[in-house]
Design a protein around this motif. Structure first.
Motif, mmCIF file in Angstrom:
data_model
loop_
_atom_site.group_PDB
_atom_site.id
_atom_site.type_symbol
_atom_site.label_atom_id
_atom_site.label_comp_id
_atom_site.label_asym_id
_atom_site.label_seq_id
_atom_site.Cartn_x
_atom_site.Cartn_y
_atom_site.Cartn_z
ATOM 1 N N TYR A 56 -42.988 -78.018 25.393
ATOM 2 C CA TYR A 56 -42.605 -79.236 24.660
ATOM 3 C C TYR A 56 -42.939 -80.490 25.464
ATOM 4 N N PHE A 57 -42.640 -80.444 26.765
ATOM 5 C CA PHE A 57 -42.880 -81.614 27.606
ATOM 6 C C PHE A 57 -44.356 -81.780 27.982
ATOM 7 N N ASN A 58 -45.136 -80.705 27.836
ATOM 8 C CA ASN A 58 -46.525 -80.786 28.265
ATOM 9 C C ASN A 58 -47.550 -80.642 27.142
ATOM 10 N N ASP A 59 -47.132 -80.054 26.009
ATOM 11 C CA ASP A 59 -48.083 -79.846 24.919
ATOM 12 C C ASP A 59 -47.316 -79.768 23.604
ATOM 13 N N ASN A 60 -47.209 -80.888 22.915
ATOM 14 C CA ASN A 60 -46.408 -80.963 21.691
ATOM 15 C C ASN A 60 -46.979 -80.164 20.524
ATOM 16 N N THR A 61 -48.129 -79.512 20.707
ATOM 17 C CA THR A 61 -48.707 -78.727 19.615
ATOM 18 C C THR A 61 -48.008 -77.364 19.474
ATOM 19 N N ILE A 62 -47.148 -77.019 20.422
ATOM 20 C CA ILE A 62 -46.464 -75.715 20.365
ATOM 21 C C ILE A 62 -44.971 -75.942 20.094
ATOM 22 N N ASN A 63 -44.691 -76.849 19.197
ATOM 23 C CA ASN A 63 -43.305 -77.180 18.878
ATOM 24 C C ASN A 63 -42.535 -76.021 18.258
ATOM 25 N N TRP A 64 -43.239 -75.076 17.626
ATOM 26 C CA TRP A 64 -42.552 -73.956 16.971
ATOM 27 C C TRP A 64 -41.756 -73.139 17.987
ATOM 28 N N LEU A 65 -42.292 -72.986 19.197
ATOM 29 C CA LEU A 65 -41.590 -72.216 20.236
ATOM 30 C C LEU A 65 -40.337 -72.968 20.689
ATOM 31 N N PHE A 66 -40.474 -74.276 20.834
ATOM 32 C CA PHE A 66 -39.339 -75.115 21.201
ATOM 33 C C PHE A 66 -38.261 -75.051 20.118
ATOM 34 N N ASN A 67 -38.661 -75.173 18.867
ATOM 35 C CA ASN A 67 -37.698 -75.168 17.757
ATOM 36 C C ASN A 67 -37.011 -73.821 17.592
ATOM 37 N N LEU A 68 -37.741 -72.747 17.862
ATOM 38 C CA LEU A 68 -37.205 -71.400 17.665
ATOM 39 C C LEU A 68 -36.187 -71.014 18.732
ATOM 40 N N PHE A 69 -36.393 -71.490 19.983
ATOM 41 C CA PHE A 69 -35.550 -71.035 21.078
ATOM 42 C C PHE A 69 -34.792 -72.150 21.796
ATOM 43 N N ASN A 70 -34.906 -73.380 21.317
ATOM 44 C CA ASN A 70 -34.182 -74.448 21.998
ATOM 45 C C ASN A 70 -32.677 -74.226 21.877
ATOM 46 N N ILE A 71 -32.017 -74.154 23.000
ATOM 47 C CA ILE A 71 -30.617 -73.765 23.056
ATOM 48 C C ILE A 71 -29.688 -74.841 22.502
ATOM 49 N N ARG A 72 -30.183 -76.068 22.389
ATOM 50 C CA ARG A 72 -29.342 -77.192 21.974
ATOM 51 C C ARG A 72 -29.238 -77.332 20.454
ATOM 52 N N THR A 73 -30.286 -76.943 19.736
ATOM 53 C CA THR A 73 -30.328 -77.219 18.301
ATOM 54 C C THR A 73 -29.689 -76.092 17.496
ATOM 55 N N GLU A 74 -29.426 -76.372 16.213
ATOM 56 C CA GLU A 74 -28.809 -75.377 15.332
ATOM 57 C C GLU A 74 -29.862 -74.724 14.456
ATOM 58 N N GLY A 75 -29.481 -73.623 13.802
ATOM 59 C CA GLY A 75 -30.371 -72.956 12.875
ATOM 60 C C GLY A 75 -31.505 -72.193 13.526
ATOM 61 N N ASN A 76 -31.354 -71.794 14.794
ATOM 62 C CA ASN A 76 -32.394 -71.003 15.443
ATOM 63 C C ASN A 76 -31.759 -69.779 16.130
ATOM 64 N N ILE A 77 -32.557 -69.026 16.889
ATOM 65 C CA ILE A 77 -32.091 -67.754 17.458
ATOM 66 C C ILE A 77 -30.904 -67.927 18.409
ATOM 67 N N PRO A 78 -30.940 -68.853 19.393
ATOM 68 C CA PRO A 78 -29.772 -69.016 20.270
ATOM 69 C C PRO A 78 -28.503 -69.411 19.511
ATOM 70 N N ALA A 79 -28.643 -70.267 18.491
ATOM 71 C CA ALA A 79 -27.474 -70.698 17.714
ATOM 72 C C ALA A 79 -26.864 -69.519 16.962
#
Length: 227
Positions: free
Chosen positions: A32-55
Motif C-alpha cells: 500500500y505504501f509503495n505500490d497503490n496498484t495492489i490495493n486489493w491485498l491491503f483491503n482484504l487483510f488490513n486489520i483496521r478496516t471492517e468487512g474483511n478477513i481480520p474483522a
C-alpha cells in the motif's frame, strides 16, 4: 460419553491464525505504501478496516467466547449455582462481537467528537465511555466474580483481560495522540493499529483458552462424577 477438549491445541491454532493475519496485514501495508496498484491485498487483510478477513475473524472469536460464557452460565443455572455474572459476561461479549464487526465504538466516537473538542490521547472520544464502563465492570467483577475462581483461572482471566484492554484502549490512545499530532506519520499510525488489533486478538484467544480450560477442569469433571 467421552468429551474431549484440548484448550492448548485450540489456543495454538488461534495464535497461528493471528500470526498469519498480522503477516498478511504487514505485507498489504508494505504494498500500500509503495505500490497503490495492489490495493486489493491491503483491503482484504488490513486489520483496521471492517468487512474483511481480520474483522470477520475477530468478530467470530469474540462471538465464540460469548457462546462459551453462555454455556457455562446455563450449566451453572441447571446445577443450582450462581450464574448471573457469567451470563452478563456472555451478553457483553455478544455486544463486543457486533461492535467488532461494524465498528459501533467508532460511531460513538464520532458523536462525542462532534460535541466535545477533545485532543491528545482522548481525541478519539469513544475511549471515555468505554473506559469508564470498563473500570466499573472490572471493579465489580474483581471483587464479586474472580474470587470464586481457582487461582489458575483467576490469573488467566486477569492476563487475557489486561492484554485485550491494553490493546483496545491503551494502544488506541497512543494511536490517537499520533494521529492528531502535527508530525503525524501514516506509517506510525499503521504500526499502532496493527499492534492494537494484534493484542486484542491475542487477548481473546487467551480468554477462549481460559474458558475451555474452565469447562474442561470444572464442568466436564463434574459431569463425569455425576455419571
Amino acid at each position: 460419553m467421552n468429551i474431549l477438549i484440548r484448550p492448548k491445541k485450540i489456543l495454538g491454532v488461534l495464535l497461528i491464525i493471528i500470526l498469519f493475519l498480522e503477516i498478511a496485514n504487514s505485507i498489504g501495508l508494505v504494498f500500500y505504501f509503495n505500490d497503490n496498484t495492489i490495493n486489493w491485498l491491503f483491503n482484504l487483510f488490513n486489520i483496521r478496516t471492517e468487512g474483511n478477513i481480520p474483522a470477520y475473524y475477530s468478530s467470530t472469536t469474540i462471538l465464540f467466547a460469548s457462546f462459551l460464557l453462555g454455556f457455562i452460565s446455563l450449566f451453572r443455572k441447571i446445577n443450582g449455582l450462581s450464574y448471573s455474572l457469567w451470563l452478563i459476561l456472555s451478553i457483553i461479549f455478544f455486544y463486543l462481537s457486533i461492535d467488532e464487526a461494524v465498528q459501533l465504538h467508532e460511531r460513538v466516537g464520532v458523536i462525542i467528537d462532534n460535541n466535545f473538542n477533545l485532543k491528545g490521547y482522548l481525541s478519539w472520544g469513544w475511549v471515555i465511555p468505554y473506559g469508564v464502563l470498563f473500570i466499573i465492570f472490572a471493579t465489580v467483577y474483581y471483587f464479586r466474580f474472580l474470587p470464586q475462581l481457582s487461582k489458575k483461572i483467576f490469573w488467566l482471566f486477569i492476563i487475557s483481560g489486561a492484554i485485550y484492554v491494553f490493546g483496545a484502549i491503551g494502544v488506541e490512545m497512543l494511536g490517537a495522540k499520533n494521529y492528531h499530532s502535527d508530525d503525524f506519520s501514516e506509517v506510525t499510525h499503521a504500526i499502532c493499529y496493527s499492534i492494537e488489533e494484534g493484542l486484542e486478538m491475542i487477548g481473546i484467544a487467551l480468554f477462549i483458552y481460559t474458558l475451555l480450560l474452565y469447562i474442561k477442569e470444572e464442568i466436564i469433571i463434574t459431569v463425569k462424577k455425576i455419571a
